[in-house]
Scaffold this motif. Structure first.
Motif, PDB file in Angstrom:
ATOM      1  N   ASP A   3       0.832  -1.203   0.000  1.00  0.00           N
ATOM      2  CA  ASP A   3       0.000   0.000   0.000  1.00  0.00           C
ATOM      3  C   ASP A   3       0.870   1.258   0.000  1.00  0.00           C
ATOM      4  N   TYR A   4       1.938   1.260   0.814  1.00  0.00           N
ATOM      5  CA  TYR A   4       2.837   2.411   0.862  1.00  0.00           C
ATOM      6  C   TYR A   4       3.513   2.634  -0.492  1.00  0.00           C
ATOM      7  N   GLY A  11       9.889   3.810  -1.750  1.00  0.00           N
ATOM      8  CA  GLY A  11      10.354   3.590  -3.115  1.00  0.00           C
ATOM      9  C   GLY A  11      10.952   2.229  -3.359  1.00  0.00           C
ATOM     10  N   PHE A  12      10.870   1.349  -2.355  1.00  0.00           N
ATOM     11  CA  PHE A  12      11.471   0.024  -2.484  1.00  0.00           C
ATOM     12  C   PHE A  12      10.486  -1.016  -1.988  1.00  0.00           C
ATOM     13  N   LEU A  30      -0.906   8.195  -9.244  1.00  0.00           N
ATOM     14  CA  LEU A  30      -0.608   9.299  -8.332  1.00  0.00           C
ATOM     15  C   LEU A  30       0.635  10.065  -8.761  1.00  0.00           C
ATOM     16  N   VAL A  31       1.629   9.316  -9.299  1.00  0.00           N
ATOM     17  CA  VAL A  31       2.903   9.925  -9.691  1.00  0.00           C
ATOM     18  C   VAL A  31       3.187   9.517 -11.144  1.00  0.00           C
ATOM     19  N   PRO A  32       2.634  10.267 -12.113  1.00  0.00           N
ATOM     20  CA  PRO A  32       2.768   9.881 -13.526  1.00  0.00           C
ATOM     21  C   PRO A  32       4.214   9.783 -14.004  1.00  0.00           C
ATOM     22  N   THR A  33       5.136  10.504 -13.363  1.00  0.00           N
ATOM     23  CA  THR A  33       6.532  10.511 -13.806  1.00  0.00           C
ATOM     24  C   THR A  33       7.360   9.399 -13.158  1.00  0.00           C
ATOM     25  N   ALA A  34       6.737   8.575 -12.327  1.00  0.00           N
ATOM     26  CA  ALA A  34       7.468   7.519 -11.617  1.00  0.00           C
ATOM     27  C   ALA A  34       8.061   6.511 -12.591  1.00  0.00           C
ATOM     28  N   GLU A  35       9.203   5.969 -12.235  1.00  0.00           N
ATOM     29  CA  GLU A  35       9.842   4.910 -13.009  1.00  0.00           C
ATOM     30  C   GLU A  35      10.129   3.737 -12.082  1.00  0.00           C
ATOM     31  N   ILE A  36      10.359   2.560 -12.672  1.00  0.00           N
ATOM     32  CA  ILE A  36      10.574   1.373 -11.857  1.00  0.00           C
ATOM     33  C   ILE A  36      11.720   0.538 -12.416  1.00  0.00           C
ATOM     34  N   SER A  37      12.480  -0.062 -11.526  1.00  0.00           N
ATOM     35  CA  SER A  37      13.526  -1.017 -11.888  1.00  0.00           C
ATOM     36  C   SER A  37      13.372  -2.233 -10.985  1.00  0.00           C
ATOM     37  N   TYR A  38      13.628  -3.401 -11.549  1.00  0.00           N
ATOM     38  CA  TYR A  38      13.569  -4.642 -10.768  1.00  0.00           C
ATOM     39  C   TYR A  38      15.003  -5.069 -10.520  1.00  0.00           C
ATOM     40  N   LEU A  39      15.400  -5.121  -9.246  1.00  0.00           N
ATOM     41  CA  LEU A  39      16.805  -5.299  -8.893  1.00  0.00           C
ATOM     42  C   LEU A  39      17.148  -6.735  -8.535  1.00  0.00           C
ATOM     43  N   PHE A  40      18.309  -7.180  -9.014  1.00  0.00           N
ATOM     44  CA  PHE A  40      18.882  -8.467  -8.627  1.00  0.00           C
ATOM     45  C   PHE A  40      20.272  -8.181  -8.077  1.00  0.00           C
ATOM     46  N   LEU A  41      20.503  -8.562  -6.852  1.00  0.00           N
ATOM     47  CA  LEU A  41      21.742  -8.190  -6.173  1.00  0.00           C
ATOM     48  C   LEU A  41      22.692  -9.375  -6.060  1.00  0.00           C
ATOM     49  N   GLU A  42      23.968  -9.105  -6.250  1.00  0.00           N
ATOM     50  CA  GLU A  42      25.003 -10.119  -6.084  1.00  0.00           C
ATOM     51  C   GLU A  42      25.455 -10.165  -4.631  1.00  0.00           C
ATOM     52  N   ASP A  43      25.788 -11.376  -4.161  1.00  0.00           N
ATOM     53  CA  ASP A  43      26.366 -11.467  -2.827  1.00  0.00           C
ATOM     54  C   ASP A  43      27.860 -11.175  -2.893  1.00  0.00           C
ATOM     55  N   SER A  44      28.559 -11.348  -1.789  1.00  0.00           N
ATOM     56  CA  SER A  44      29.980 -11.003  -1.731  1.00  0.00           C
ATOM     57  C   SER A  44      30.830 -11.866  -2.653  1.00  0.00           C
ATOM     58  N   ASN A  45      30.267 -12.996  -3.105  1.00  0.00           N
ATOM     59  CA  ASN A  45      30.991 -13.879  -4.030  1.00  0.00           C
ATOM     60  C   ASN A  45      30.565 -13.667  -5.484  1.00  0.00           C
ATOM     61  N   GLY A  46      29.754 -12.629  -5.727  1.00  0.00           N
ATOM     62  CA  GLY A  46      29.315 -12.336  -7.084  1.00  0.00           C
ATOM     63  C   GLY A  46      28.210 -13.244  -7.584  1.00  0.00           C
TER      64      GLY A  46
END
Length: 230
Positions: A3-4, A11-12, A30-46
């Motif tokens: 909901d938030y 934003g996350f 509500l925010v027509p200019t909003a953009e979105i990215s879907y993130l995939f994160l690497e751990d310390s070993n890549g």
């Protein structure tokens, strides 16, 4: 949290890629200019990994004794649903009812008829194509949105690590003390995330959890996991 996110207050958001665009479209109202990215994160070993969990069956197909002698025909029907022609109907419904082609060759959905179909059947069908990202996508997405979402879903599938518990619930989890302290732990975690509690509060809640059923829960869960590995 959802909901938030829709309201633009945060934003996350941690969620499955197929769901993200639906929330984002709500945010854009509500925010027509909003953009979105879907993130995939690497751990310390890549290495990129995504968490998953076992939840038992969402649904299943069962050929009962009442269908004796008809098993082969039933399997043939399920195979048809997974064919290109059958899957088209499962996904969009029948042409001329839930959708039509427009002059430019684009598929145009009839919202009212499609809503009836969606309400009548869970995910429109009793089968799904293994690892087919389109199964998870809302049909009201544009082709460009579907292209992005497919990439996200495929990457999520490829990097998901299924939890070892496979949805198993130890007996310790059914005690009133465990349930009470699990709720307290969950509430404390939420407060920490919102900035209304400290890490010390979390450590205290976790210690109380271990002392009120958590230790036995971990013991039973590890025994179950060990039994599966055998």
């Amino acid at each position: 949290a959802i909901d938030y996110f829709k309201q633009g207050k945060v934003g996350f958001l941690k969620d499955f890629g197929a769901n993200a665009l639906g929330y984002f479209k709500e945010l854009q109202k509500l925010v027509p200019t909003a953009e979105i990215s879907y993130l995939f994160l690497e751990d310390s070993n890549g290495i990129v990994r995504g968490d998953s969990f076992g939840s038992g069956y969402w649904w299943l197909n069962a050929i009962t004794s009442a269908a004796a002698g008809k098993e082969e025909k039933i399997v043939e029907f399920l195979d048809y649903l997974l064919s290109d022609e059958g899957w088209e109907i499962c996904t969009y419904g029948p042409e001329g009812v839930t959708w039509n082609w427009d002059a430019s060759g684009e598929r145009v959905i009839n919202p009212e008829e499609y809503a009836k179909m969606k309400a009548a059947k869970n995910h429109f069908t009793q089968v799904r194509r293994n690892n087919d990202p389109d199964f998870f996508l809302s049909i009201d997405l544009t082709e460009e949105e579907k292209k992005n979402a497919r990439t996200w879903v495929i990457k999520a599938i490829e990097h998901a690590v299924v939890s070892l518990d496979y949805g198993y619930m130890p007996k310790a989890a059914s005690t009133s003390a465990y349930i009470d302290y699990q709720n307290k732990l969950d509430n404390t975690i939420t407060k920490v995330i919102l900035g209304d509690a400290s890490i010390e509060d979390f450590n205290k809640a976790l210690s109380d959890w271990y002392n009120n059923g958590g230790t036995e829960y971990v013991k039973e869960m590890n025994e179950y996991i060990a039994s599966r590995e055998k």
